[in-house]
Design a protein around this motif. Structure first.
Motif, mmCIF file in Angstrom:
data_model
loop_
_atom_site.group_PDB
_atom_site.id
_atom_site.type_symbol
_atom_site.label_atom_id
_atom_site.label_comp_id
_atom_site.label_asym_id
_atom_site.label_seq_id
_atom_site.Cartn_x
_atom_site.Cartn_y
_atom_site.Cartn_z
ATOM 1 N N UNK A 250 1.537 -1.161 -3.936
ATOM 2 C CA UNK A 250 0.600 -1.261 -3.566
ATOM 3 C C UNK A 250 -0.055 0.007 -3.262
ATOM 4 N N UNK A 251 -0.653 0.497 -4.070
ATOM 5 C CA UNK A 251 -1.524 2.047 -4.201
ATOM 6 C C UNK A 251 -2.418 1.908 -3.531
ATOM 7 N N UNK A 252 -2.737 2.446 -1.909
ATOM 8 C CA UNK A 252 -4.047 1.413 -1.478
ATOM 9 C C UNK A 252 -4.957 2.935 -1.886
ATOM 10 N N UNK A 253 -4.357 4.341 -1.679
ATOM 11 C CA UNK A 253 -5.389 5.755 -1.575
ATOM 12 C C UNK A 253 -5.471 5.732 -2.613
ATOM 13 N N UNK A 254 -5.118 5.614 -3.617
ATOM 14 C CA UNK A 254 -5.240 5.621 -5.478
ATOM 15 C C UNK A 254 -6.043 4.868 -5.774
ATOM 16 N N UNK A 255 -5.733 3.824 -5.030
ATOM 17 C CA UNK A 255 -7.474 2.130 -5.160
ATOM 18 C C UNK A 255 -8.412 2.996 -4.798
ATOM 19 N N UNK A 256 -8.286 3.590 -3.874
ATOM 20 C CA UNK A 256 -9.556 3.614 -3.072
ATOM 21 C C UNK A 256 -10.354 4.598 -3.559
ATOM 22 N N UNK A 257 -9.150 5.673 -4.248
ATOM 23 C CA UNK A 257 -10.599 6.728 -4.536
ATOM 24 C C UNK A 257 -10.835 6.497 -6.402
ATOM 25 N N UNK A 258 -10.612 5.838 -7.017
ATOM 26 C CA UNK A 258 -10.806 5.044 -8.171
ATOM 27 C C UNK A 258 -11.417 3.762 -8.055
ATOM 28 N N UNK A 259 -11.672 3.441 -6.916
ATOM 29 C CA UNK A 259 -12.788 1.851 -6.862
ATOM 30 C C UNK A 259 -11.882 1.035 -6.686
ATOM 31 N N UNK A 260 -10.772 0.557 -6.965
ATOM 32 C CA UNK A 260 -10.052 -0.499 -7.233
ATOM 33 C C UNK A 260 -9.427 -1.298 -5.887
ATOM 34 N N UNK A 261 -9.827 -2.280 -4.795
ATOM 35 C CA UNK A 261 -9.646 -2.473 -4.448
ATOM 36 C C UNK A 261 -7.365 -3.010 -4.212
ATOM 37 N N UNK A 262 -7.314 -3.356 -5.388
ATOM 38 C CA UNK A 262 -5.651 -4.661 -5.195
ATOM 39 C C UNK A 262 -4.988 -3.367 -6.055
ATOM 40 N N UNK A 263 -4.635 -1.967 -6.710
ATOM 41 C CA UNK A 263 -4.083 -1.423 -7.296
ATOM 42 C C UNK A 263 -2.572 -1.317 -7.126
#
Length: 387
Positions: free
Chosen positions: A107-120
């Motif tokens: 799970x890529x938390x920080x990348x997801x946050x940067x892209x606006x995706x919660x469960x990436x």
């Protein structure tokens, strides 16, 4: 001409009986079937239908295989693609095995946050023996090559496949000959050369290299992983779907974004989820599939925009060498995925993604490395978040 190419000793080899295959812990292979006209062939080293020249793929006997039993066998299997032996066309060859697969799903938390995706989640196939998903397909092709008695292992490649073929052939003690387009990144060529194959650089594009391999394989009876062994080779890509479903707790994800060159990985990931659902390994659910192509080589995306099923070849003009395939072999099947599925569980959103350095900088700043072919995926993830 190439449709009739067979390895010595492969003719008239019967497929295993379903009951015996089930007892041995692997699925029965009925043979090969044409994806266009449906004509059936024995499981040999052939890849093109003799009637309509359509591509062949492996056909399995799924009767008698049950989801719960299969899940138990998978869970007790090796930590590699071979835990899914029941769903692969050839058995593992232990003495040749580099154990690819079962790579982390993170799970890529920080990348997801940067892209606006919660469960990436990212499938980290850099953990494979030669650092790419190609180890999966090559492992299956090599096992098929052993079954058919080949002694030379070869491929047409944009880099990663050559690396995998050379490494796996070295492990098996086979001669390796890899064909690449001239001008490939030197780092890829050097990495492949470590395994001591014969490296042949061809003046032209990947598509020119592939056409040359068609002729060479037919003349010399070599095992060319992505040509005469393609029906078996391509099945290895299904293991990406199998692993993702298992690692998510035996369920499919909501959406999958796949970088697309030839289209094979995209089509086989779809097939993997579909097989797991059909066998009752995972529950049925909607999986939206998105194919991401580089802007300078997006023939599938262009066809999708034009609302046609005709994928016209292009001359690649992209720094993403791994995706620089102007005549994608599975292009039409990528387009068909969303329309042929009776439950219509796949999105038809196929679009060219811009390949720019900023996308990879976004990834790198959050702890993930990315090669040029990662750019379209990151771009598309951003578009998904916006929508």
């Amino acid at each position: 001409m190439c449709a009739r190419m067979r390895a010595e000793g492969s003719r008239d080899r019967p497929a295993p009986h379903p009951a015996r295959a089930e007892a041995e812990g692997r699925m029965a292979v009925r043979g090969l079937v044409c994806r266009e006209c449906g004509q059936r062939f024995p499981a040999e080293a052939i890849f093109v239908c003799e009637s309509c020249f359509g591509p062949l793929e492996v056909e399995y006997d799924l009767d008698g295989v049950r989801g719960e039993t299969l899940r138990e066998r998978i869970a007790g299997g090796p930590g590699s693609i071979w835990r899914y032996q029941d769903l692969l066309p050839v058995p593992r060859v232990p003495e040749w095995d580099l154990s690819p697969g079962f790579t982390p799903l993170v799970q890529a938390h920080r990348l997801g946050d940067a892209l606006g995706l919660r469960n990436l989640y990212l499938k980290n196939d850099t953990r494979n023996p030669t650092w790419s998903f190609k180890d999966r397909v090559v492992a299956v092709a090599l096992a098929a090559g052993k079954r058919f008695g080949f002694t030379v292992f070869s491929c047409a490649s944009t880099g990663n496949l050559a690396n995998a073929v050379a490494a796996h052939a070295a492990k098996a003690g086979l001669r390796a000959v890899v064909f690449i387009p001239k001008g490939l990144e030197r780092a890829k060529v050097v990495t492949t050369s470590v395994y001591r194959p014969m490296v042949v650089e061809v003046e032209g594009t990947y598509d020119d290299v592939n056409r040359l391999c068609l002729e060479i394989g037919d003349e010399h009876r070599w095992a060319i992983a992505n040509v005469n062994l393609r029906p078996y080779y391509s099945e290895g890509a299904k293991t990406l779907a199998f692993e993702v479903a298992e690692q998510l707790g035996w369920r499919a994800p909501d959406r999958v974004v796949v970088p697309v060159g030839s289209g094979n990985m995209f089509v086989k990931i779809h097939k993997g989820f579909e097989e797991f659902e059909r066998l009752g390994v995972i529950p049925r659910q909607t999986v939206r599939m998105t194919a991401a192509q580089a802007e300078g080589c997006g023939p599938i995306a262009t066809a999708y925009k034009a609302k046609t099923d005709k994928v016209l070849p292009v001359r690649p003009n992209t720094v993403a060498k791994s995706l620089a395939i102007g005549a994608p072999a599975d292009g039409a099947y990528v387009l068909a995925v969303g329309t042929l599925e009776p439950r219509k569980n796949l999105a038809r959103a196929i679009e060219a993604a811009t390949l720019a350095g900023v996308e990879l900088r976004v990834v790198g700043a959050r702890g993930w490395g990315g090669v040029d072919a990662s750019g379209p995926n990151v771009t598309w993830l951003g578009e998904i978040a916006k929508s």
